[in-house]
Design an enzyme around this catalytic site. Sequence first.
Site, short mmCIF file in Angstrom:
data_model
loop_
_atom_site.label_atom_id
_atom_site.label_comp_id
_atom_site.label_asym_id
_atom_site.label_seq_id
_atom_site.Cartn_x
_atom_site.Cartn_y
_atom_site.Cartn_z
N GLU A 147 0.71 -0.97 -0.25
CA GLU A 147 0.17 0.30 0.31
C GLU A 147 0.38 1.41 -0.34
O GLU A 147 0.77 2.03 1.01
CB GLU A 147 -1.31 -0.17 1.22
N HIS A 200 1.03 4.37 -1.96
CA HIS A 200 0.04 4.45 -3.13
C HIS A 200 1.39 6.19 -3.54
O HIS A 200 2.07 6.22 -3.74
CB HIS A 200 -0.33 5.90 -2.80
N HIS A 251 -9.59 -2.03 -1.76
CA HIS A 251 -8.55 -0.80 -0.97
C HIS A 251 -10.45 0.61 -0.68
O HIS A 251 -11.36 0.21 -1.74
CB HIS A 251 -7.55 -0.20 -2.05
N ASP A 272 0.57 2.61 3.96
CA ASP A 272 -0.50 4.29 2.90
C ASP A 272 0.00 4.97 3.44
O ASP A 272 -0.10 5.69 3.32
CB ASP A 272 -1.57 3.80 4.49
#
Length: 325
Positions: free
Chosen positions: A8, A10, A164, A285
């Site tokens: 994760e 991004h 997600h 994240d």
Amino acid sequence: MKNKIAIEGHFAIPETLGCSKVYFDDAVWPQFSKKIQDFMDIRLPEMDEYGIEVKVLSLNSPAIQSIWNRKEAVEVAKKANDVMAEAMAKKPDRFKGFAALPMQDPDAAIKELERCVKEYGCVGALVNGFSQIDSEGNYEYLDHEMYDEFWACVAELDVPFYLHPREPMKENIKTLKGQPWLEGAAWAFGVETATHALRLMGSGMFDKYPNIKIILGHLGEMLPFCIWRSSNRISKTDRGQKFEKPFTYYFANNFYVTTSGQFHTRSLIDTQMELGTDKILFAADFPFEDIKDACTWFDNAPISEHDRYKIGRQNSIDLFKLNLK
Ligand code: MN
């Protein structure tokens, strides 16, 4: 812990960057927007600093899922995956990737997933919940029958699928009226994504394709704590359910969870108790959460070194079939 594998992570491209603006004040936005579009200058040194050997990249949210024009969704997904693949090609030992998929068009999503796995070596797909299709107000969840061939393809390729979060449709969050602080990651993401995961269980897709592996972020979006009760209540009455097994079975057999955005040891231990340490993957994240916060917590959490190694590295090597020791 050194040599962690982080899920994760991004990134954004100019076409999807605006999706993340809503979560940031003007004062911090310039720095954030730089960070999320960068691969080599900010992201990589930070990975070195905090002991992350490999990061699995994925597009921001909702991005493709909110582009209701099918043609545009297909084009932007391709572009995002091409940008990600370029970073993966430059640093193949450091970056892996999840494909972004235009779920508005299931045939195109199948083609794009196959292209990304076969040509780019993507280790799976990451999709941001339901997709808006043809108009802003029309949307479908992934349990819809239009996705049957898509799930057949996921089962055949045998790659994990990361479900997600995205913000629920406005009509579905009237319970948050007057409480904007509960939107997004504070609450709405978790409820929305947990419900979506339960919809997948209720669709019977895990009976049809028992090898499908769904990854949930945020320590399973509250499901480790709630799945027993859902399963128990469903078993008490006939509500026309067509699936064959208890939800607790699907959760234990078809789901993995990550630590993204949940840097809290008691929640982690509860999740270990429910799912087993083998089903938990380290994730931060980035850049919505601080890599420093994620790593400082994880590296020092009072769990065994054996569990830390599995969650921080080995489980990802096994699940994504990475060529690492
Ligand atoms: Mn995320």
